[in-house]
Design a protein around this motif. Structure first.
Motif, PDB file in Angstrom:
ATOM      1  N   LEU A  40      10.569 -33.217 -18.683  1.00 40.97           N
ATOM      2  CA  LEU A  40      10.716 -33.107 -17.234  1.00 40.97           C
ATOM      3  C   LEU A  40       9.452 -33.666 -16.577  1.00 40.97           C
ATOM      4  O   LEU A  40       8.479 -33.977 -17.272  1.00 40.97           O
ATOM      5  N   PRO A  41       9.436 -33.807 -15.242  1.00 38.23           N
ATOM      6  CA  PRO A  41       8.236 -34.348 -14.595  1.00 38.23           C
ATOM      7  C   PRO A  41       6.943 -33.625 -14.956  1.00 38.23           C
ATOM      8  O   PRO A  41       5.880 -34.247 -14.975  1.00 38.23           O
ATOM      9  N   LEU A  42       7.010 -32.317 -15.264  1.00 37.04           N
ATOM     10  CA  LEU A  42       5.814 -31.579 -15.656  1.00 37.04           C
ATOM     11  C   LEU A  42       5.343 -31.966 -17.055  1.00 37.04           C
ATOM     12  O   LEU A  42       4.188 -31.756 -17.409  1.00 37.04           O
ATOM     13  N   GLY A  43       6.250 -32.511 -17.846  1.00 37.66           N
ATOM     14  CA  GLY A  43       5.916 -32.872 -19.211  1.00 37.66           C
ATOM     15  C   GLY A  43       6.995 -32.442 -20.176  1.00 37.66           C
ATOM     16  O   GLY A  43       8.106 -32.065 -19.783  1.00 37.66           O
ATOM     17  N   ARG A  44       6.674 -32.479 -21.447  1.00 35.46           N
ATOM     18  CA  ARG A  44       7.617 -32.052 -22.473  1.00 35.46           C
ATOM     19  C   ARG A  44       7.660 -30.530 -22.513  1.00 35.46           C
ATOM     20  O   ARG A  44       6.610 -29.874 -22.602  1.00 35.46           O
ATOM     21  N   VAL A  45       8.850 -29.967 -22.457  1.00 29.48           N
ATOM     22  CA  VAL A  45       9.021 -28.519 -22.448  1.00 29.48           C
ATOM     23  C   VAL A  45       9.713 -28.095 -23.742  1.00 29.48           C
ATOM     24  O   VAL A  45      10.865 -28.442 -24.001  1.00 29.48           O
ATOM     25  N   GLN A  46       8.988 -27.352 -24.525  1.00 33.72           N
ATOM     26  CA  GLN A  46       9.494 -26.814 -25.788  1.00 33.72           C
ATOM     27  C   GLN A  46       8.748 -25.515 -26.045  1.00 33.72           C
ATOM     28  O   GLN A  46       7.522 -25.470 -25.924  1.00 33.72           O
ATOM     29  N   PHE A  47       9.462 -24.452 -26.374  1.00 31.12           N
ATOM     30  CA  PHE A  47       8.845 -23.137 -26.549  1.00 31.12           C
ATOM     31  C   PHE A  47       8.652 -22.817 -28.019  1.00 31.12           C
ATOM     32  O   PHE A  47       9.480 -23.170 -28.866  1.00 31.12           O
ATOM     33  N   ASP A  48       7.547 -22.103 -28.318  1.00 27.99           N
ATOM     34  CA  ASP A  48       7.369 -21.632 -29.678  1.00 27.99           C
ATOM     35  C   ASP A  48       8.088 -20.298 -29.851  1.00 27.99           C
ATOM     36  O   ASP A  48       8.767 -19.815 -28.937  1.00 27.99           O
ATOM     37  N   ALA A  49       7.933 -19.693 -31.011  1.00 27.10           N
ATOM     38  CA  ALA A  49       8.675 -18.465 -31.308  1.00 27.10           C
ATOM     39  C   ALA A  49       8.280 -17.311 -30.397  1.00 27.10           C
ATOM     40  O   ALA A  49       9.049 -16.361 -30.211  1.00 27.10           O
ATOM     41  N   GLY A 105       7.589 -17.700 -27.133  1.00 22.99           N
ATOM     42  CA  GLY A 105       7.969 -17.995 -25.761  1.00 22.99           C
ATOM     43  C   GLY A 105       6.927 -18.790 -24.997  1.00 22.99           C
ATOM     44  O   GLY A 105       7.084 -19.028 -23.797  1.00 22.99           O
ATOM     45  N   ASP A 106       5.848 -19.211 -25.686  1.00 25.11           N
ATOM     46  CA  ASP A 106       4.805 -20.019 -25.051  1.00 25.11           C
ATOM     47  C   ASP A 106       5.171 -21.497 -25.111  1.00 25.11           C
ATOM     48  O   ASP A 106       5.802 -21.951 -26.076  1.00 25.11           O
ATOM     49  N   PRO A 107       4.739 -22.288 -24.119  1.00 25.29           N
ATOM     50  CA  PRO A 107       5.017 -23.731 -24.146  1.00 25.29           C
ATOM     51  C   PRO A 107       4.139 -24.442 -25.170  1.00 25.29           C
ATOM     52  O   PRO A 107       2.930 -24.236 -25.215  1.00 25.29           O
ATOM     53  N   ARG A 108       4.726 -25.301 -25.971  1.00 24.71           N
ATOM     54  CA  ARG A 108       3.984 -25.985 -27.027  1.00 24.71           C
ATOM     55  C   ARG A 108       3.113 -27.129 -26.490  1.00 24.71           C
ATOM     56  O   ARG A 108       2.078 -27.441 -27.084  1.00 24.71           O
ATOM     57  N   HIS A 109       3.504 -27.756 -25.382  1.00 23.36           N
ATOM     58  CA  HIS A 109       2.889 -29.015 -24.986  1.00 23.36           C
ATOM     59  C   HIS A 109       2.212 -28.966 -23.619  1.00 23.36           C
ATOM     60  O   HIS A 109       1.782 -30.010 -23.130  1.00 23.36           O
ATOM     61  N   TYR A 110       2.088 -27.812 -23.024  1.00 26.81           N
ATOM     62  CA  TYR A 110       1.538 -27.715 -21.672  1.00 26.81           C
ATOM     63  C   TYR A 110       0.051 -28.044 -21.658  1.00 26.81           C
ATOM     64  O   TYR A 110      -0.746 -27.397 -22.331  1.00 26.81           O
ATOM     65  N   ARG A 111      -0.332 -29.073 -20.897  1.00 32.09           N
ATOM     66  CA  ARG A 111      -1.739 -29.446 -20.750  1.00 32.09           C
ATOM     67  C   ARG A 111      -1.986 -29.931 -19.325  1.00 32.09           C
ATOM     68  O   ARG A 111      -1.242 -30.764 -18.799  1.00 32.09           O
ATOM     69  N   GLN A 112      -3.057 -29.443 -18.721  1.00 29.16           N
ATOM     70  CA  GLN A 112      -3.435 -29.898 -17.397  1.00 29.16           C
ATOM     71  C   GLN A 112      -4.478 -31.011 -17.500  1.00 29.16           C
ATOM     72  O   GLN A 112      -5.084 -31.214 -18.552  1.00 29.16           O
ATOM     73  N   VAL A 113      -4.669 -31.719 -16.398  1.00 30.76           N
ATOM     74  CA  VAL A 113      -5.688 -32.763 -16.349  1.00 30.76           C
ATOM     75  C   VAL A 113      -6.777 -32.335 -15.377  1.00 30.76           C
ATOM     76  O   VAL A 113      -6.535 -31.553 -14.442  1.00 30.76           O
ATOM     77  N   PRO A 169      11.330 -11.124 -27.048  1.00 29.04           N
ATOM     78  CA  PRO A 169      12.142 -12.325 -27.277  1.00 29.04           C
ATOM     79  C   PRO A 169      12.852 -12.832 -26.030  1.00 29.04           C
ATOM     80  O   PRO A 169      13.512 -13.880 -26.083  1.00 29.04           O
ATOM     81  N   PHE A 170      12.722 -12.122 -24.905  1.00 29.92           N
ATOM     82  CA  PHE A 170      13.386 -12.538 -23.665  1.00 29.92           C
ATOM     83  C   PHE A 170      12.407 -13.103 -22.636  1.00 29.92           C
ATOM     84  O   PHE A 170      12.799 -13.423 -21.523  1.00 29.92           O
ATOM     85  N   PHE A 171      11.137 -13.234 -23.012  1.00 29.86           N
ATOM     86  CA  PHE A 171      10.124 -13.739 -22.084  1.00 29.86           C
ATOM     87  C   PHE A 171       9.663 -15.128 -22.500  1.00 29.86           C
ATOM     88  O   PHE A 171       9.270 -15.356 -23.647  1.00 29.86           O
ATOM     89  N   PHE A 172       9.700 -16.057 -21.546  1.00 28.65           N
ATOM     90  CA  PHE A 172       9.247 -17.430 -21.748  1.00 28.65           C
ATOM     91  C   PHE A 172       8.396 -17.816 -20.542  1.00 28.65           C
ATOM     92  O   PHE A 172       8.551 -17.255 -19.465  1.00 28.65           O
ATOM     93  N   ARG A 173       7.495 -18.775 -20.729  1.00 28.18           N
ATOM     94  CA  ARG A 173       6.698 -19.210 -19.581  1.00 28.18           C
ATOM     95  C   ARG A 173       6.398 -20.702 -19.669  1.00 28.18           C
ATOM     96  O   ARG A 173       6.337 -21.281 -20.764  1.00 28.18           O
ATOM     97  N   ILE A 174       6.220 -21.284 -18.497  1.00 26.86           N
ATOM     98  CA  ILE A 174       6.010 -22.720 -18.388  1.00 26.86           C
ATOM     99  C   ILE A 174       4.545 -23.081 -18.611  1.00 26.86           C
ATOM    100  O   ILE A 174       4.228 -24.147 -19.131  1.00 26.86           O
ATOM    101  N   SER A 175       3.639 -22.211 -18.209  1.00 25.04           N
ATOM    102  CA  SER A 175       2.207 -22.478 -18.343  1.00 25.04           C
ATOM    103  C   SER A 175       1.604 -21.622 -19.451  1.00 25.04           C
ATOM    104  O   SER A 175       2.230 -20.674 -19.934  1.00 25.04           O
ATOM    105  N   HIS A 176       0.375 -21.964 -19.827  1.00 26.20           N
ATOM    106  CA  HIS A 176      -0.313 -21.228 -20.894  1.00 26.20           C
ATOM    107  C   HIS A 176      -1.809 -21.435 -20.730  1.00 26.20           C
ATOM    108  O   HIS A 176      -2.262 -22.509 -20.307  1.00 26.20           O
ATOM    109  N   LEU A 177      -2.590 -20.425 -21.056  1.00 27.27           N
ATOM    110  CA  LEU A 177      -4.035 -20.475 -20.868  1.00 27.27           C
ATOM    111  C   LEU A 177      -4.678 -21.650 -21.596  1.00 27.27           C
ATOM    112  O   LEU A 177      -5.579 -22.307 -21.079  1.00 27.27           O
ATOM    113  N   ASP A 178      -4.220 -21.935 -22.806  1.00 23.03           N
ATOM    114  CA  ASP A 178      -4.816 -23.026 -23.579  1.00 23.03           C
ATOM    115  C   ASP A 178      -4.679 -24.366 -22.860  1.00 23.03           C
ATOM    116  O   ASP A 178      -5.531 -25.253 -23.027  1.00 23.03           O
TER     117      ASP A 178
END
Length: 400
Positions: free
Chosen positions: A351-360, A362-370, A141-150
């Motif tokens: 933020l400039p990277l996009g919308r930042v919101q974490f799921d339960a 700690g993964d980012p819900r909206h992280y997508r690359q182009v 519950p103490f780990f969060f991240r900005i990026s995600h494999l998906d």
């Protein structure tokens, strides 16, 4: 009033005025720990992440700190080694008494730090992490991240079948946890989409010769190469592809291709290569154009160069952690790990990277690359359609 008392009052008043003149801080600083590979094989990426973190800290302090408390950044070098990352994390947590941790590049370094953060019950917001196991079942519950494999695989799994139907693809990946998992996920989704994948191989980062792999590609008539390596690996591999006149339709490098430094080093050999990018000064997340412009100007003034996507990952990780700390302080709650973690889980910021919101977990819900392509010496987003500024161009095949 006795002279001694008057003198003491003068000294106290002078000290207060002096403190206000130097930022208005009357409270103890909040210590933020940052661990990055500042030396070793991943130094270029680690240094970029740190510079983004520094901009976030400067921004907070220039705005008056966290409810009047200055932020003190305590940076450590993990030397691109997991054992060193653990030692540096222990030093920051137990000796420097940091309130939170950020930074990190590749999961072999991020993973061990996340476990220490769990043990110490302090928040860790990782700048660059992909491996799904790190957030499996939300056990930390103490780990969060900005990026995600998906956020990397899903755009590629749509782009490649749409843009290159009927092509044979080969996957080459570094023998790191994140790159290996990327290869496995991409293989499965591309195969479901009907893409023929006759060749999948791994290599050790720093491999000096890819000739045997390229020979296999040629014999199997694979004309699309997805290379999940890092910046120096692409330099070697692309040069060998050009030297051997490999007849490729596309070369896709999710990490390391989408950087000005790569284009500068490779010159014309970089033309029409495809990469991935989460952010760039020329194509920020829609609606954040002004914030991206200000960030880029601040970064150029401080460092004398353009910011990259990796820089923005560092900035975003530090920014959300510091804003969560601000929320806790403003609520009058103790500035400790559980309260900061709760504030992170409740966060919803753009933020400039996009919308930042974490799921339960700690993964980012909206992280997508182009998907980006190097065209005429610059990066051009080519997929998805709502972010594209151009159309993708097949590689010309053999060159003389």
């Amino acid at each position: 009033m006795p002279f001694a008392r008057l003198f003491l009052r003068f000294v106290f008043t002078w000290a207060l005025v002096a403190g206000l003149a130097h930022g208005g801080y009357a409270a103890a600083p909040v210590r933020l720990g940052a661990i990055n590979p500042l030396t070793g094989k991943l130094a270029n990426h680690g240094q970029e992440i740190l510079s983004g973190i520094e901009v976030a800290v400067d921004e907070i302090n220039e705005g008056g700190g966290l409810a009047g408390r200055p932020v003190q950044l305590v940076s450590r070098d993990d030397q691109s080694q997991p054992e060193t990352a653990v030692n540096q994390a222990q030093d920051l947590i137990y000796r420097k008494k940091v309130t939170g941790l950020t930074g990190g590049y590749v999961d072999s370094l991020v993973g061990p730090i996340s476990q220490l953060a769990l043990k110490a019950r302090i928040p860790y917001v990782a700048s660059a992490s992909l491996q799904k196991d790190l957030t499996l079942e939300g056990k930390n519950p103490f780990f969060f991240r900005i990026s995600h494999l998906d956020g990397v695989t899903e755009p590629l799994c749509r782009f490649l079948p749409e843009a290159m139907p009927g092509k044979k693809a080969a996957i080459l990946h570094a023998a790191t946890p994140g790159a290996t998992e990327f290869s496995q996920v991409l293989f499965q989704c591309l195969r479901r989409a009907g893409v023929e994948l006759p060749l999948v191989e791994k290599f050790r980062p720093g491999t000096p010769d890819f000739a045997p792999f390229l020979l296999k590609m040629r014999s199997l008539h694979a004309d699309v190469l997805i290379s999940a390596g890092f910046f120096p690996d692409h330099l070697i591999l692309v040069r060998q592809i050009r030297e051997q006149n490999m007849p490729l339709t596309a070369y896709v490098g999710p990490w390391g291709i989408g950087y000005p430094e790569f284009i500068q080093q490779m010159g014309s050999a970089a033309e029409n290569l495809l990469g991935m990018s989460a952010w760039h000064p020329d194509f920020p997340y829609p609606g954040t154009e002004e914030a991206s412009r200000r960030f880029s100007e601040t970064f150029r003034a401080k460092y004398g160069r353009d910011p990259t996507s990796t820089v923005m990952h560092g900035y975003t990780a530090a920014k959300v952690l510091l804003e969560a700390m601000r929320t806790v302080i403003q609520q009058g709650a103790p500035l400790d790990g559980p309260h900061i973690a709760d504030a992170l889980r409740a966060m919803d910021a753009t933020l400039p990277l996009g919308r930042v919101q974490f799921d339960a977990k700690g993964d980012p819900r909206h992280y997508r690359q182009v998907v980006v392509q190097i065209q005429n010496g610059r990066l051009v987003p080519v997929y998805p359609a709502d972010r594209a500024q151009g159309t993708w161009i097949p590689m010309s095949g053999p060159t003389n």
